[in-house]
Design an enzyme around this catalytic site. Structure first.
Site, PDB file in Angstrom:
ATOM      1  N   SER A 137      80.737  60.971  45.872  1.00 59.74           N
ATOM      2  CA  SER A 137      79.508  61.755  45.779  1.00 59.74           C
ATOM      3  C   SER A 137      78.312  60.821  45.847  1.00 59.74           C
ATOM      4  O   SER A 137      78.380  59.675  45.387  1.00 59.74           O
ATOM      5  CB  SER A 137      79.461  62.551  44.469  1.00 59.74           C
ATOM      6  OG  SER A 137      78.190  63.158  44.296  1.00 59.74           O
ATOM      7  N   TYR A 150      80.121  62.416  35.060  1.00 59.09           N
ATOM      8  CA  TYR A 150      80.526  62.793  36.416  1.00 59.09           C
ATOM      9  C   TYR A 150      80.124  61.720  37.422  1.00 59.09           C
ATOM     10  O   TYR A 150      80.930  61.293  38.257  1.00 59.09           O
ATOM     11  CB  TYR A 150      79.924  64.141  36.801  1.00 59.09           C
ATOM     12  CG  TYR A 150      80.203  64.543  38.233  1.00 59.09           C
ATOM     13  CD1 TYR A 150      81.487  64.914  38.635  1.00 59.09           C
ATOM     14  CD2 TYR A 150      79.197  64.534  39.187  1.00 59.09           C
ATOM     15  CE1 TYR A 150      81.753  65.278  39.953  1.00 59.09           C
ATOM     16  CE2 TYR A 150      79.453  64.899  40.503  1.00 59.09           C
ATOM     17  CZ  TYR A 150      80.720  65.266  40.887  1.00 59.09           C
ATOM     18  OH  TYR A 150      80.985  65.618  42.183  1.00 59.09           O
TER      19      TYR A 150
END
Length: 260
Positions: A137, A150
């Site tokens: 990501s 995360y």
């Protein structure tokens, strides 16, 4: 004929990868928790592309299920490409996050792709070819903008991919880290996020098609929404030159004055 194993294949990015690799003539091994969705996708792809599609129902955060997929990679018919796509998001600050939810995220986003890459790598190296695609990501590059762990799990994926590429590339195994920005998948709803509140959301099909262009070019890191590749090259260039200034003694700026 090549075989590709895709995790998180029942929907979103994983299902698009399955359709794209099937269209390229790859046999498939599809892994996800939802058996009905996997079987429906498998039937679709067998009919459309005359490829073999194997289905494995597994929750990769569960040790027994993860071991099942590891066994398939190590001892089953050869897998030429592994797409580590399965993952989850955890929204909110680190302080106050439930330890069991953080543990689940670490098992799914960090431990599972690591162990599956390990299981796949041995056979790929022995055969002299293979590919491992790790879905990360862009938040791995901007941790302050995404509180909690995360972003840290995705930073691990980037660093792990780069290290693995350095090790396995000379042995014939290509490793690609794909860094999506916000992409329209179920991950957001599962994390309790209203996707309508996020600007510039990319469609999963566009994301995978861009990632596959990078795959075909053998890019080490593919960032589909990045328009100016010079920004990434400058970032990587700075990272690559930093170790040349690191030595075995403290830098002068950390030496205390004699009078201190």
């Amino acid at each position: 004929m090549s075989t590709t194993l895709i995790t998180g294949a029942s929907g979103g990015i994983g299902a698009v990868y399955a359709r794209r690799f099937a269209a390229r003539g790859h046999d498939l091994v599809l892994v996800a928790r939802n058996t009905d969705k996997l079987e429906a996708l498998a039937a679709e792809l067998r009919a459309a592309h005359a490829v073999s599609v194997e289905v494995i129902t597994a929750d990769l955060a569960e040790p027994a299920d993860l071991a099942l997929v590891e066994h398939r990679l190590r001892l089953g018919a050869p897998v030429d490409t592994l797409v580590n796509n399965a993952g989850a998001a955890l929204v909110g600050p680190f302080q106050g996050s439930a330890p069991d939810r953080m543990d689940h995220l670490l098992r799914l986003n960090v431990a599972a792709p690591t162990r599956l890459a390990s299981a796949a790598l041995e056979g790929m190296v022995a055969r002299g070819h293979g590919a491992i695609v790790n879905i990360g990501s862009v938040v791995s590059l901007m941790p302050a903008s995404f509180p909690g762990i995360y972003a840290a799990t995705k930073a691990y994926i980037l660093t792990f991919s780069q290290g693995l590429a350095a090790e396995a590339g000379p042995k014939g195994v290509y490793v690609q880290a794909v860094l999506p920005a916000a992409t329209r998948t179920e991950i957001w709803a599962k994390a309790g996020v209203d996707l309508a509140q996020i600007p510039n959301v990319m469609e999963a099909g566009d994301l995978v098609d861009a990632a596959l262009v990078g795959f075909d070019r053998r890019e080490a890191v593919t960032i589909p929404p990045l328009a100016d590749i010079g920004l990434w090259e400058a970032f990587e260039g700075a990272r690559a030159t930093l170790p040349s200034g690191l030595g075995g003694a403290p830098a002068e700026r950390y030496r205390l004055p004699a009078s201190a």
